[in-house]
Motif scaffolding. Structure first.
Motif, short mmCIF file in Angstrom:
data_model
loop_
_atom_site.label_atom_id
_atom_site.label_comp_id
_atom_site.label_asym_id
_atom_site.label_seq_id
_atom_site.Cartn_x
_atom_site.Cartn_y
_atom_site.Cartn_z
N LEU A 115 0.88 -1.21 0.00
CA LEU A 115 0.00 -0.01 -0.03
C LEU A 115 0.83 1.27 0.04
N GLU A 116 1.87 1.24 0.67
CA GLU A 116 2.74 2.40 1.01
C GLU A 116 3.43 2.70 -0.57
N LEU A 117 3.87 1.55 -0.99
CA LEU A 117 4.64 1.65 -2.45
C LEU A 117 3.41 2.19 -3.41
N LEU A 118 2.14 1.70 -3.46
CA LEU A 118 1.30 2.12 -4.43
C LEU A 118 0.93 3.59 -4.14
N LEU A 119 1.23 3.96 -3.00
CA LEU A 119 0.76 5.40 -2.68
C LEU A 119 2.05 6.48 -3.18
N ILE A 120 3.32 6.04 -3.08
CA ILE A 120 4.17 7.09 -3.10
C ILE A 120 4.12 7.78 -4.49
#
Lengths: 859, 207, 440
Positions: A115-120
């Motif tokens: 999720l964090e990587l999708l949001l960056i």
């Protein structure tokens, strides 16, 4: 890349098991978060968990498309005996003894990480994003996501939304590259016009330059996009999800696509497909998806109209349609009906149309016409369909039966991709994924030709003979473009078929319906054959089942033979079988019909002979129109116009081409004083001193269930509660009416085209100048100008290229229009789509003739 | 810049005939287009889409994935200086900086005369000869800054014998018709002719 | 020196010509093979315990046995997409002895019943393509390849195919995607194990160039001769390319298990030691994907099990040596940048994660590092490869993402001072390396 990074030994060990693993036993026991549960063998883990109430987050997975395991959001810890390992639950089928942890620390850490990587690189423009409020990415982030981004680098930038088709915009900054839209385009729609472009962190979805995503199904990508990357022009910035109210309903097309209607402040703003396993699998054709614009159009009729100043209207010339009151309009209509019945008998009244209506409204109008007035001059079809008694007598298939793995389908209809969008998607899937054998008998290539096992070109005039040869297996010789060998191959396929469905509609308006009936007759000789009607007009199947056809009463009951067992239900019944639309127009033109009711129909535009339609409108004493819009026929010939409520505004039920009855539910109120069609029928009956006997939709539904054995199971409550609707099963008819199909004798031999002529094919496209499409600002521009389509060989012979204007002449008339060179058109065929601006081919057709041949000349 | 010309089409048909499934010819056909024009134009991609029977978007999807395909015109000579780890350790960055000075443009650009493009690239598999580079995919090993200047000089005065950008292999594979075994078609389940009939490979594979 | 197998003709600069190849015993294995059954040939290779030379080191003979029985056609795909940084062996084998590869292909096809072979060569290797094309043309003309080979029932076409610049295509499922004309994005295993569901959905054997190069020798000499060479778990020989800071970088074929890293890096017959008399700081034992080794690993034998147990891999046979002056942050960045650029973009952790790692490292090198960056690096690594362990666990589809973690995992603790010095700017004396090109 070295294989060093290919496979570890551990993975290779899996390979041994993969190859040698036995098929799982029925009922696979797995453990999810410590709870033991039984899963269906072969079920994807992500679905098996959801079945058990354990939702695993996902972005790329979509149950109607091939799993790709790309987004990695659905990683969970799975132990298949070698210790727990993170596995994508969308790519893993359940296996016995599998232990799954969807809430463990390792699972949560992996999911949070993804999720964090999708949001960056995802912009924080939720406040101005259409998806905001119904965005899976937003929801996941709110529930589980990190509070503040640790990404201090600059985000990936792209030009903000770019149009990738007429109605779909793409914002590549919001895209999370889940492959849903691109998979849909390739796998589901078969229009791979959008694709991943570039690589790695620069990957984007896009079209080829100047080659837009011109798919009839593009709107589905907006619905399945898990973020706000794809937005639909007709909905952009119109509403926020939390302002929407919604209701599940049935879109009134022949497929009966299941939809959710969404509205805000009494305005319909969106239709979304509902994943009905039996019908549309969540998909919609764009023409239907965006058609709410028509419902909301400011050209909708809101008040009754009458022509002239007969009732004291302010129009001094008495030639314009002017607003009036319901009581005045209804009174004038009832008066005209009563006067005509008194003067010329019930048969001096005719009703054309009704396919737009709900089942209940159709029943009300059938009862008014046949059971009160006593005329059988009622026809929901406009001469472009199949005789209703034939449709009623065909043993029906469901879509699921037609598409069942390993089955065989014979297609005799217009191009499903153009006429019945979601049926096309189902058939395409069946051919591509379920090994269904498709045999096409169509004049030109269709959207399904490339998926067909055998795609045969059958020109108008050949259908009956070809069908007979395929069924009998005795062709003896080539027929038209079909070789003896083709016919033998098709014969072998249909006779060997264990599950044979014939999908039948009209391949060309320029061919007499008798040829289609001949083909039906031929295939009906095969034991166990089932038919699926490809009639395309709205609720036409409801209309036939509820008696809006000459010779029929509700429940596929023949007027001629069913008087004994139907007679009690209605106070009166017509004495004789009535006229079809052609007959009624003829009768009106010659003064034998005095009152013509246009029930949501436009013969001037839709009937194959516009001259006759014009004469009928002029010849009828009174023309009463019940409609949502002023169409051409109304503008030219209606005397009284009663505004009707449209889809989204009315309650009732719908019958699709399988005879599946599903609910239609209202969400907004009609414009002005427009009313439901059944109410108009009831009011007219009342003003004629009669009573239809019902005051609510539910009462009509239940009356239908009580008078029609076919509809016995379809009570209001049952329809409302059924998951996938109720099939009006022909086998339920206690005394199945014995229809005698038109005896045409032995099929005519094929009519050869002489070497100077072209066989005329009039077909249909998804976007034409029909009233509804024309009323949608987003769809109207998609209707191409009329043109004659020719095979490249024929175009070469004529020395014409795209855009060159030619003259097309038959014995009856001559028209001019531009050429489109199209390799999907058979040699020797001149194809003209019906109802496109600038070129109307109908006047070329002599309806009495089997076929129409034309000359094509350069000017 | 255009569709495949007659010469290219002859080769294209040859290539298309070598695969059981036409789309497998896509990358070779894109190379062919690049060989013809020095880069891959939209017209060429659309033509290849026609030849294979897929959409231009699908061709672009594949084409844009692979670094060797250039979708805008590039220099006649493309110098790829390796900056993989082995070259990095022995001065690849210095060489790239030197190249920028010599050519007067930044890495990833094309010289003003349109003759030379150059960029730093990932490992080109000549690690024991580092630092190394390729000119139109022909190797130069153990390249010093002097070597580089000499190379540029040679390109400018025409003494470097390297075919123009896009030319891949000077020798093409030719499969004589009478010698061809033929494609193994996906829908042909016939076992190989040399395969012993009675017992499939179980005996050995699982033994 | 030990007997050479795959590089045995390298002394002959004309070995790529068919006459020279035949004169040195070439195509004799093919002739011998055709007098035996496919099962016998398969047994010979299985008994030789030939480990795949691409990197995973899985026994080729066992891999061949995974094709589901009775499913035809089956294909052979030769992985000649050598692109792992530091690796330089397959290109030499293709350029200098192409007929040996062709003969190896024929042996594999015959033994496993593969009826079409696609020889996928990396796009940038123009010369290798020319040599192989020439060799194939000669072999077809001589009747070694094609229809009814040497008058027997054995028929197979070998089709030369070429790549177009994408490292990921070396992953076997991506290789198959690429060969099908698609973007080279890896497929998920399961269900896409090539031996069961490979090219066009059919059973497909994917073998590395060097693996196939061993086959003629094995068929000529027999499995016993082959297993007489090498270590307990790694039979035969292996080609290593030693590059970086050594006196005599080169490609060496050595017997498995007998030679140590110290031998091959320092031995006078081999790379001849760290250049300029410097001390060794680190070395990569098996290509850029591998965890780095240091001085304490020098005495490990070049043998699969020993290296695996020590926490890395022999991988693609690429040994890259770094001397004491090497800037570990920049070396680490160099490799991370490679993987970030070569990520196919299919799965989120690799597409976003490797790029993020590269950008953090770039920022550190540019002097904009933050103290929190080191823990951030570790955590992003954890999101790609939980535990940062070896062999890697992964949140990704294929091992490319975790490969970007390897250099960071190798040095972030051991050389934390070098990272710190970039971040604090208090001590830039670690090593002076030109900054040029860093941001190119």
């Amino acid at each position: 890349m070295s294989d060093a990074t290919e496979t570890t030994d551990e993975i290779e060990t899996d390979e041994v098991e993969e190859v040698e693993a036995p098929a799982p036993d029925p009922g696979v026991e797995i453990t999810v978060n410590g709870q033991s549960l039984h899963a269906t063998p072969g079920r994807m883990l992500i679905d098996a968990c959801e079945d058990a109430g354990v939702y695993i987050p996902r972005f790329c997975y979509h149950p109607r498309m091939t799993p790709v395991g790309m987004c990695r959001m659905c990683l969970v810890e799975v132990d298949t005996g070698r210790g727990p390992a993170l596995q994508p639950s969308c790519m893993l089928t359940v296996s016995p003894g599998m232990t799954v942890e969807t809430e463990s620390d390792a699972t949560k850490k992996a999911q949070d990480g993804v999720l964090e990587l999708l949001l960056i690189n995802h912009p924080l423009d939720c406040p101005v994003c259409d998806k905001g409020g119904e965005c899976p990415l937003q929801d996941q982030t709110m529930s589980y996501g990190p509070g503040e981004s640790r990404f201090v680098e600059e985000k990936r930038h792209f030009e903000k939304p770019i149009p990738i088709s007429e109605n779909v915009y793409l914002d590549r900054e919001r895209c999370i590259l889940c492959d849903r839209c691109t998979r849909f385009a390739k796998e589901v729609a078969g229009d791979p016009l959008i694709h991943f472009i570039e690589r790695g962190n620069n990957t984007e979805v896009n079209t080829f330059p100047d080659d837009p995503f011109a798919s009839h199904f593009s709107g589905n990508t907006v619905q399945i996009c898990p973020v706000g990357a794809l937005t639909a022009k007709p909905y952009r910035f119109k509403a926020r999800p939390w302002d929407l109210i919604e209701i599940e309903s049935t879109y009134p097309n022949a497929m009966g696509d299941r939809v959710t209607v969404q509205a805000s402040r009494n305005e319909i703003l969106r239709y979304q497909g509902v994943d009905s396993d039996a019908v549309n699998w969540g998909w919609l054709a764009d023409r239907d998806r965006f058609s709410f614009e028509a419902t909301m159009a400011n050209t909708r009729l809101g008040d009754p109209l009458v022509r002239g100043n007969a009732l004291g209207s302010p129009d001094p010339d008495g030639s314009e349609l002017v607003s009036t009151t319901w009581s005045a309009a209804l009174g004038q209509a009832a008066e005209a009906l009563a006067a005509a019945r008194a003067a010329g008998g019930p048969t001096s009244i005719g009703v054309i149309g009704g396919a737009r209506l709900t089942n209940e409204s159709q029943y009300a109008w059938a009862k008014l016409a046949k059971g009160i007035i006593g005329t059988d001059n009622v026809d929901a079809q406009l001469g472009d369909g199949i005789p209703a008694d034939v449709v009623a007598a065909m043993p029906r298939a469901t879509i699921d039966q037609a598409c069942a793995p390993g089955g065989t389908v014979v297609l005799i209809s217009g191009d499903p991709k153009e006429e019945l969008g979601t049926l096309y998607l189902r058939l395409r899937h069946a051919c591509e994924n379920d090994d269904v054998t498709l045999i096409e008998l169509t004049p030109n290539e269709t959207g399904l030709s490339r998926h067909a096992t055998q795609s045969m070109r059958v020109l108008p005039g050949e259908l009956g003979v070809v069908a007979d040869a395929i069924v009998s297996g005795q062709p003896g010789a080539d027929i038209g473009l079909s070789t003896n060998g083709d016919l033998a191959t098709a014969h072998a396929a249909v006779t060997a078929a264990e599950n044979l469905t014939v999908i039948v509609g009209r391949t060309s308006l320029a061919e007499h319906a008798a040829l289609t009936v001949e083909a039906i007759n031929a295939f009906a000789r095969i034991d166990g054959v089932r038919f699926l009607s490809a009639l395309r007009r709205g609720n036409v199947h409801g209309a036939i089942d509820l008696g809006l056809a000459p010779g029929l009463l509700p429940g596929r009951t023949a007027l001629a033979s069913a008087r004994n067992w139907f007679g009690d239900a209605w106070q009166t019944l017509p004495l004789d079988t009535g006229l079809d639309t052609a007959g009624m127009l003829q009768a009106a033109a010659t003064g034998r019909i005095d009152v013509l009711v246009l029930l949501g129909s436009d013969p001037l535009r839709d009937f194959a002979d516009p001259e006759l339609a014009r004469a009928a409108l002029a010849g009828a004493g009174t023309v009463i129109a019940v409609d949502c819009f002023i169409n051409d026929s109304i503008a030219v010939g209606a005397d009284i116009v009663l505004p009707a409520a449209a889809f989204g505004e009315t309650a009732g039920s719908h019958t699709n081409l399988e005879s599946r009855i599903t609910p239609i539910r209202p969400l907004v109120t009609p414009p002005g004083t427009a009313r439901a069609d059944w109410m108009i029928a009831a009011e007219l009956a009342f003003r004629m001193g009669e009573d239809l006997g019902f005051e609510s939709v539910e009462a009509i539904t239940d009356e239908i269930a009580s008078v029609s054995a076919l509809h016995g199971a379809a009570t209001a409550q049952a329809i409302d509660q059924a998951h996938d609707g109720i099939i009006a099963d022909g086998a339920a008819i206690a005394q199945a009416p014995q229809f005698v199909w038109t005896d045409l004798g032995a099929p005519e031999s094929a009519i050869p085209v002489d070497s100077y002529s072209y066989r005329l094919v009039i077909d249909r496209t998804m976007y034409d100048s029909g009233t509804q499409t024309a009323a949608c600002q987003s769809l109207a521009p998609l209707a191409a100008d009329g043109a004659v389509r020719l095979n490249p060989g024929d175009a070469g012979r004529l020395g014409v290229v795209d855009g060159v204007t030619v003259r097309i002449s038959s014995k009856r008339a001559s028209v001019e229009g531009p050429v489109i060179v199209d390799e999907r058109i058979s040699r020797g065929v001149a194809a003209i789509a019906h109802n496109h601006p600038g070129l109307d081919a109908r006047s070329l057709v002599d309806r009495e003739q089997t076929i129409t041949d034309v000359r094509v000349e350069t000017l | 810049m255009a569709r495949l010309n007659e010469t290219s089409m002859r080769i294209a048909n040859d290539i298309l005939g070598r695969y059981p499934v036409r789309k497998s010819a896509l990358i070779p056909l894109l190379h062919l287009a690049q060989e013809q024009d020095g880069w891959v134009s939209e017209e060429a991609m659309a033509h290849i889409a026609e030849l294979i029977g897929i959409t231009p978007a699908e061709v672009l999807g594949t084409c844009s994935f692979y670094e060797m395909f250039k979708r805008s015109p590039v220099g006649e000579y493309r110098i790829n200086i390796c900056h993989g780890i082995s070259c990095h350790l022995v001065g690849a960055e210095d060489l790239i900086e030197h190249a920028e000075h010599t050519l007067g443009v930044r890495a990833g650009s094309i010289t003003d005369d349109g003759k030379i493009s150059f960029e730093g690239v990932e490992c080109i598999a000549a690690c024991t000869e580092a630092p190394c580079l390729q000119v139109n995919y022909r190797y130069r090993n153990n390249v010093t800054t002097d070597d580089f200047d000499e190379l540029v000089e040679g390109i400018r005065n025409g003494s470097v014998a390297v075919p123009p950008h896009g030319t891949l292999a000077a020798t093409r594979q030719l499969i004589p018709e009478d010698k061809a075994a033929g494609n193994a078609m996906v829908d042909d389940p016939t076992p190989p002719a040399w395969w012993p009939a009675p017992q499939p490979e179980e005996g050995s594979a699982n033994g | 020196m030990v007997e050479k197998i795959v590089t045995r003709r390298f002394d002959n600069l004309n070995a790529h010509e068919i006459a020279e190849y035949e004169a040195s015993g070439g195509y004799q294995a093919l002739r011998a093979m055709l007098t035996r059954t496919p099962a016998e040939i398969h047994d010979e290779v299985r008994n030789a315990s030939l480990l795949g030379r691409g990197g995973a080191g899985f026994p080729a003979g066992v891999k061949w046995g995974f094709c589901p029985p009775g499913v035809w056609p089956r294909y052979l795909v030769v992985n000649g997409d050598e692109s792992e940084p530091g690796t330089y062996k397959d290109r030499q084998l293709l350029e200098r002895d192409p007929h040996q590869i062709i003969e190896g292909c024929l042996i594999a096809c015959y033994a496993v019943g593969l009826t079409q072979c696609f020889l996928y060569i990396r796009g940038e290797m123009a010369h290798a393509q020319e040599r192989v094309a020439q060799a194939l043309n000669e072999a077809y003309a001589a009747g070694y390849v094609g229809k009814n080979i040497l008058g027997t029932d054995f028929s197979v076409d070998i089709v030369l195919h070429w790549g177009a610049g994408a490292y990921i295509v070396g992953e076997e499922t991506a290789l198959i995607e690429s060969l099908e004309g698609n973007r080279g994005m890896p497929r998920l295993k399961p269900p896409f194990f090539p031996a069961a569901v490979g090219l066009y959905g059919q059973p497909t054997i994917v073998n590395n160039v060097e693996t196939l190069a061993n086959l003629p020798w094995i068929i000529e000499r027999g499995a016993d001769d082959f297993t007489a060479m090498g270590a307990e778990n790694s039979k035969g020989t292996r080609v290593f390319a030693v590059s970086g800071h050594v006196n005599n970088p080169g490609v060496f074929e050595v017997e498995f298990g007998v030679t140590t890293f110290r031998d091959i890096i320092e031995g006078s017959d081999y790379a001849g030691g760290v250049r300029n008399g410097k001390k060794l700081k680190a070395f990569i034992p098996g290509g850029a994907s591998a965890i780095w080794f240091f001085e304490e690993h020098l005495d490990l034998p070049l043998e699969k099990v020993a290296v695996d147990q020590a926490g890395s891999m022999l991988g693609s046979g690429a040994i890259v040596v770094m001397d004491e002056d090497t800037d570990m942050v920049r070396a680490c960045h160099n490799i991370v940048r490679f993987f970030a650029r070569e990520s196919c973009g299919k799965c989120t952790p690799c597409r976003e994660g490797t790029t993020w790692l590269e950008r953090i490292l770039s920022r550190i090198i540019a002097g904009h590092g933050r103290p929190s960056d080191l823990s951030l690096l570790t955590e992003v690594c954890e999101n790609i490869s939980p535990g940062m362990a070896w062999p890697p666990r992964m949140t990704t589809i294929c091992p490319l993402g975790p490969s970007a973690v390897s250099p960071i995992a190798s040095v972030i603790d051991r050389y934390r001072n070098e990272f710190d010095s970039y971040i604090t700017l208090s001590d830039r004396s670690v090593i002076e390396v030109s900054a040029a090109g860093m941001n190119a």
